[in-house]
Design an enzyme around this catalytic site. Sequence first.
Site, short mmCIF file in Angstrom:
data_model
loop_
_atom_site.label_atom_id
_atom_site.label_comp_id
_atom_site.label_asym_id
_atom_site.label_seq_id
_atom_site.Cartn_x
_atom_site.Cartn_y
_atom_site.Cartn_z
CD GLU A 167 -2.68 -1.88 0.38
OE1 GLU A 167 -1.63 -2.69 0.55
OE2 GLU A 167 -3.61 -2.31 0.22
CE1 TYR A 169 0.19 3.96 5.41
CE2 TYR A 169 -0.45 1.74 4.56
CZ TYR A 169 -0.75 3.09 4.95
OH TYR A 169 -2.06 3.41 5.27
NE ARG A 217 -2.93 -6.29 2.46
CZ ARG A 217 -3.84 -5.51 2.69
NH1 ARG A 217 -3.70 -4.73 3.59
NH2 ARG A 217 -4.59 -5.09 1.98
CG HIS A 255 -3.08 4.37 1.02
ND1 HIS A 255 -4.33 3.55 0.86
CD2 HIS A 255 -2.32 3.93 2.00
CE1 HIS A 255 -4.24 2.82 1.89
NE2 HIS A 255 -3.18 3.06 2.52
CD GLN A 342 -21.95 6.76 1.20
OE1 GLN A 342 -22.30 6.01 0.24
NE2 GLN A 342 -22.89 7.73 1.78
#
Length: 673
Positions: A167, A169, A217, A255, A342
């Site tokens: 992701e 990081y 991961r 991201h 949301q």
Amino acid sequence: MTTHFPHLLAPLDLGFTQLRNRVLMGSMHTGLEDRAADFPKLATYFAERAAGGVGLMVTGGFAPNIVGWLKPFAGRLSLPWHVRRHRQVTEAVHAHDGKICLQLLHAGRYAYHPLSVAPSRLKAPINPFTPRTLSARGIERTLRDFATAARLAQDAGYDGVEIMGSEGYLLNEFTVPRTNRRDDAWGGDAQRRMRFPVEIVQRVREACGPNFIVIYRLSLLDLVEDGNAWPDIVAQAKAVEAAGATILNSGIGWHEARIPTIATSVPRAAFTSVTAKLRPHVSVPLVASNRINMPAVAEAVLAAGHADMVSMARPLLADPQWVNKARDGQVQAINTCIACNQACLDHVFENKRASCLVNPRACAETELVFTRTTAPKSIAVVGAGPAGLACATVAAERGHRVTLFDAATEIGGQFNLAKRIPGKEEFHEPLRYFRHRIAETGVDLRLGTRVDAAALSGFDDVVIATGVIPRALDLPGADHAKVVRYIDVLEGRVQVGPRVAIIGAGGIGFDVAEFLVETGDSPALDPARWMTEWGVDPAFDAPGGLVKASPEPAARQVWLLQRSPGRPGARLGKTTGWIHRATLKAKGVQMLGGVEYLGVDDDGLHIRVDGGAQQTLPVDHVVVCAGQEPRRELFDVLQAQGRRVHVIGGAKLAAELDAKRAIDEGSRLAAAL
Ligand code: FAD
Ligand code: NAP
Ligand code: SF4
């Protein structure tokens, strides 16, 4: 072995321990990780999911040191006195025979604070803070910090740790040329770039011994330029396995990637074939991830041999009993995650506690409790949209006698419009769920029944959930034949011409634009087409997994307009607004702010933009998406009569109404009735 979903529910033997099934609850930040005072709530949250049958859970990310914080004072596990609070979580999970790993996450250049570090001094496009370059001594300290944190997690009773290597990081940043420009022992060729994460796995394994789960991961698809090429990813997977990982989890997309990876418009299980591609190269269990939300989808992924486990995070926020319901063949009873972001991801990005649009109890398990009533009442709920459905079913579950009226011939209110939007097919699921809940809780459903005040005598309490009325236009030519309502367009009562202007660029204006530009089937139902449209290499060979995007031409020429200055869509969801804007841009939709509407006639829509010259958009139709007004006459009449009457959802306040508020208000009112 159970006959329902045999692959999904088969135990998994890790040698020193066994998982009861193949469901991994993926790491998700809830906002309850950061303060010791919130840990009792966090423990209850995980305990409910453990009781719901999940095989293995992973906490939200905890940093191994301060520079690795996601934001100032975020959750961290680096000192002995941090351990005690975590014991509440592990004991609560183990009391339900569950297993839980703590995620170790060093935020790297995504850290939202000035102490951030990274392999090289390169600012992330989504963060205002520029990181410091991590020195060789800093790297050594970080390796020690990971080992210490893992050891503390073991002391706290965790069954293992997940090391976050994807992701975008810190660990992922070390592995790719995009963010690692070092020329020392920790950068350069692929071998040196992967050294840092591999050493972390080694140190963690050494610190915690052989009987401790270590999930790694791994970023299987970076989806950014200068990301890893496939051979480098395979090499990393092998090295991480050799360093002591027990399980490899799939990470999909940084991201900062400009390709959606978890939004509702992403096809279900869209990325599991990349996990399948890695499977022949490793011998530890592999976990597939992203947009797996129903048992049949998960079962298909495992049955096809794409992975050994499936990771689901948001689906277990939506329904803690997901696994038990799958086991019992009660798929109709699953409250399905619609991937809207949301109440979960959007909340986290707004520094609010996460919850769930379809399950307001998520992360509020200790506060929103639906206890059985000791004083059953007869309750009328008027309106079977999301607000009325939530209210009626929770009230009935609590033991009240509930009659639910709707003028329409089907339940769902505006969700019946939402489900017609390409990429919003998931909105069928809550309708199915509520149909089941109505039957299960014994709500007396009266469809095709428009009620007035007279019809509501004889009930102890009346709940008005009658929703909204679309706002009509007030401008010259508003009654011209070209001017149509979005409801009529979405329900197919109007055949829209090849050139269309949409007045109003809120959530519905954007949805209507997507409906009008799409040709034929929704890309969300066709993974191959979806990848082509967004530019994902279907073979996953290209560096970062990226190829040139080839969107299909738009079905119509569309103008999307708003009066407010600035670019339309600025108020859409924090984590999804950019996807809607990018989709429409790719289809050539002209999005204009600062528009003054002058009138509609046979020539089209006459406008002025930013106070400039008058111009005419030569459109065949003008679709009005100018917001709504509350439909609340019934409430006013009953209130004047002195009746015990409540109002929720759009009927209460139409401005800024969404289904999250509608379901939340309905559930909370029902809990208090
Ligand atoms: P409604 O859904 O409007 O339901 C009101 C119900 O009351 C209707 O079924 C109506 O028939 C009934 N009724 C009215 N008067 C009477 C009467 N006198 N007697 C009997 N029945 C009556 N929200 C989100 O959060 N996320 C999204 O992605 C999203 N997408 C959307 C896409 C579209 C195209 C649309 C139109 C809406 C979308 N929304 C979305 C908004 C969301 O659907 C609404 O906020 C939500 O439906 C409001 O719920 P409600 O129960 O208050 O009202
Ligand atoms: P909205 O978000 O309030 O947008 C209404 C639009 O109409 C705005 O662009 C507004 O902008 C314009 N407008 C308002 N009054 C007008 C007038 N008198 N004349 C011309 N234009 C006018 O409402 P919505 O799009 O109808 O959506 C309703 C709710 O559903 C929203 O609150 C939203 O949260 C929810 N929803 C959410 C999603 C989602 O994906 N999350 C999708 C669909 C709907 P200007 O005033 O600048 O012109
Ligand atoms: Fe899923 Fe939406 Fe709930 Fe998040 S808020 S868990 S995306 S349904």
